[in-house]
Motif scaffolding. Sequence first.
Motif, PDB file in Angstrom:
ATOM      1  N   PRO A  63      38.596  25.400  23.285  1.00 18.65           N
ATOM      2  CA  PRO A  63      37.908  26.767  23.234  1.00 18.65           C
ATOM      3  C   PRO A  63      37.870  27.220  24.700  1.00 18.65           C
ATOM      4  O   PRO A  63      37.838  26.499  25.750  1.00 18.65           O
ATOM      5  N   LYS A  64      37.813  28.458  24.784  1.00 11.85           N
ATOM      6  CA  LYS A  64      37.645  29.088  26.340  1.00 11.85           C
ATOM      7  C   LYS A  64      36.075  29.109  26.898  1.00 11.85           C
ATOM      8  O   LYS A  64      35.187  29.385  26.068  1.00 11.85           O
ATOM      9  N   GLU A  65      36.015  28.576  27.849  1.00 14.29           N
ATOM     10  CA  GLU A  65      34.737  28.462  28.488  1.00 14.29           C
ATOM     11  C   GLU A  65      34.274  29.818  29.071  1.00 14.29           C
ATOM     12  O   GLU A  65      35.026  30.251  29.786  1.00 14.29           O
TER      13      GLU A  65
END
Length: 82
Positions: A63-65
């Motif tokens: 998942p993108k932070e």
Amino acid sequence: MPLLKILFIIICVLWLLRVVVRLLLPIFFQKMVAKAQNQANQRYQQRNNPAPEGRITVDYMPPKEKSRGESAGDFVDYEEVK
């Protein structure tokens, strides 16, 4: 007399439970085994059918932070007071 009725009912319920379990448990295990075999076959087929050369496949994307600057708000400098 009420004690005998209660004992009789308990014995009947346990006997019925035993019969039901003997009938349903094999069916449940057969379904579990069939499902496990299907999953094993799918994994085997995926390993034996590699992607054509020149193709890239991604199995997992983390998942993108979010960057802290966008969601953290305003930062205030402070001076230490002695």
